[in-house]
Scaffold this motif. Structure first.
Motif, PDB file in Angstrom:
ATOM      1  N   GLN A   1     -15.924 -38.070 -21.247  1.00 20.89           N
ATOM      2  CA  GLN A   1     -15.616 -38.344 -19.844  1.00 20.89           C
ATOM      3  C   GLN A   1     -16.160 -37.185 -19.008  1.00 20.89           C
ATOM      4  O   GLN A   1     -15.978 -36.017 -19.347  1.00 20.89           O
ATOM      5  CB  GLN A   1     -14.118 -38.493 -19.626  1.00 20.89           C
ATOM      6  CG  GLN A   1     -13.765 -38.882 -18.214  1.00 20.89           C
ATOM      7  CD  GLN A   1     -12.274 -39.128 -18.046  1.00 20.89           C
ATOM      8  OE1 GLN A   1     -11.454 -38.564 -18.766  1.00 20.89           O
ATOM      9  NE2 GLN A   1     -11.941 -39.974 -17.101  1.00 20.89           N
TER      10      GLN A   1
ATOM     11  N   HIS B   1     -16.583 -35.802 -14.904  1.00 28.29           N
ATOM     12  CA  HIS B   1     -16.224 -35.933 -13.494  1.00 28.29           C
ATOM     13  C   HIS B   1     -17.293 -35.228 -12.669  1.00 28.29           C
ATOM     14  O   HIS B   1     -17.514 -34.036 -12.835  1.00 28.29           O
ATOM     15  CB  HIS B   1     -14.856 -35.299 -13.215  1.00 28.29           C
ATOM     16  CG  HIS B   1     -13.733 -36.025 -13.864  1.00 28.29           C
ATOM     17  ND1 HIS B   1     -13.039 -37.021 -13.219  1.00 28.29           N
ATOM     18  CD2 HIS B   1     -13.205 -35.927 -15.107  1.00 28.29           C
ATOM     19  CE1 HIS B   1     -12.115 -37.493 -14.023  1.00 28.29           C
ATOM     20  NE2 HIS B   1     -12.191 -36.845 -15.186  1.00 28.29           N
TER      21      HIS B   1
ATOM     22  N   GLN C   1     -23.423 -45.582  -8.741  1.00 27.06           N
ATOM     23  CA  GLN C   1     -22.442 -45.973  -9.772  1.00 27.06           C
ATOM     24  C   GLN C   1     -23.078 -46.905 -10.803  1.00 27.06           C
ATOM     25  O   GLN C   1     -22.860 -46.740 -11.999  1.00 27.06           O
ATOM     26  CB  GLN C   1     -21.232 -46.648  -9.132  1.00 27.06           C
ATOM     27  CG  GLN C   1     -20.404 -45.745  -8.262  1.00 27.06           C
ATOM     28  CD  GLN C   1     -19.557 -44.767  -9.068  1.00 27.06           C
ATOM     29  OE1 GLN C   1     -20.045 -44.027  -9.910  1.00 27.06           O
ATOM     30  NE2 GLN C   1     -18.283 -44.755  -8.789  1.00 27.06           N
TER      31      GLN C   1
ATOM     32  N   GLU D   1     -17.100 -40.438 -13.848  1.00 20.44           N
ATOM     33  CA  GLU D   1     -16.332 -40.725 -12.633  1.00 20.44           C
ATOM     34  C   GLU D   1     -16.860 -39.839 -11.506  1.00 20.44           C
ATOM     35  O   GLU D   1     -16.965 -38.627 -11.652  1.00 20.44           O
ATOM     36  CB  GLU D   1     -14.847 -40.447 -12.864  1.00 20.44           C
ATOM     37  CG  GLU D   1     -13.988 -40.938 -11.730  1.00 20.44           C
ATOM     38  CD  GLU D   1     -12.513 -40.885 -12.067  1.00 20.44           C
ATOM     39  OE1 GLU D   1     -11.718 -40.884 -11.103  1.00 20.44           O
ATOM     40  OE2 GLU D   1     -12.157 -40.838 -13.255  1.00 20.44           O
TER      41      GLU D   1
ATOM     42  N   HIS E   1     -16.451 -38.344  -7.760  1.00 19.12           N
ATOM     43  CA  HIS E   1     -15.484 -38.003  -6.717  1.00 19.12           C
ATOM     44  C   HIS E   1     -16.281 -37.531  -5.506  1.00 19.12           C
ATOM     45  O   HIS E   1     -17.037 -36.569  -5.604  1.00 19.12           O
ATOM     46  CB  HIS E   1     -14.545 -36.880  -7.183  1.00 19.12           C
ATOM     47  CG  HIS E   1     -13.858 -37.183  -8.472  1.00 19.12           C
ATOM     48  ND1 HIS E   1     -12.695 -37.901  -8.538  1.00 19.12           N
ATOM     49  CD2 HIS E   1     -14.186 -36.874  -9.750  1.00 19.12           C
ATOM     50  CE1 HIS E   1     -12.317 -38.016  -9.797  1.00 19.12           C
ATOM     51  NE2 HIS E   1     -13.211 -37.399 -10.560  1.00 19.12           N
TER      52      HIS E   1
END
Length: 169
Positions: free
Chosen positions: A64, A66, A81, A94, A96
């Motif tokens: 994962q 970020h 995305q 992910e 942000h």
């Protein structure tokens, strides 16, 4: 040279010698900076940088990732995305997004300030190759002693700044 509180003075012979763009990522856990100097700041360069960055993290065992990004046009294409999902199906990436005009929340901006003060001032480079070498050398030097940036801004301070003001009824 400029004196205290005075602007720098340039002679009439000053000649701009071009510019380069630094794409950089800060691993907030280790303090390690990944950087790449490019001639143009487009999604093509940004996606190549991300491909190298994320592929390295996956090789190191990341499942994962970020990404904290500002709202620069290079970072925010409508298809980012989808591109991430198609390019890295084995890892959850992910994204942000920082609020507009909030670069002070982005810890890599702290590194940019350090780079500016310690490696790019004064800005008297002969050409873009000299700037590129200085940036790359400084990143390598700093990474030898990488440590996390001690950041004191709290989530409570962030919420207080962006929550609407509530007036007493």
């Amino acid at each position: 040279p400029s004196g205290g509180g005075e602007p720098a003075h340039l002679e009439h012979t000053y000649r701009r010698r071009g510019a380069v763009h630094l794409l950089a990522a800060l691993n907030v856990v280790s303090g390690y900076v990944s950087g790449q100097v490019v001639a143009h700041k487009r999604f093509a360069e940004f996606s190549a940088f991300l491909r190298e960055l994320i592929s390295g993290a996956v090789r190191d065992g990341a499942h994962q990732i970020h990404l904290i990004l500002d709202n620069g046009s290079t970072h925010r294409p409508k298809y980012l995305q989808q591109w991430l999902a198609e390019s890295f199906p084995a890892v959850a990436v992910e994204v942000h997004w920082l609020p507009v005009r909030s670069s002070w929340l982005n810890q890599v901006e702290i590194f940019f300030g350090i780079l500016q003060r310690h490696a790019l001032t004064p800005n008297d480079f002969a050409d873009t190759d000299a700037v590129t070498h200085r940036i790359v050398d400084f990143i390598a030097y700093r990474n030898q002693r990488a440590k996390p940036i001690k950041w004191t801004y709290t989530s409570e301070q962030l919420r207080a700044k962006y929550e609407p003001v509530r007036l007493a009824a």
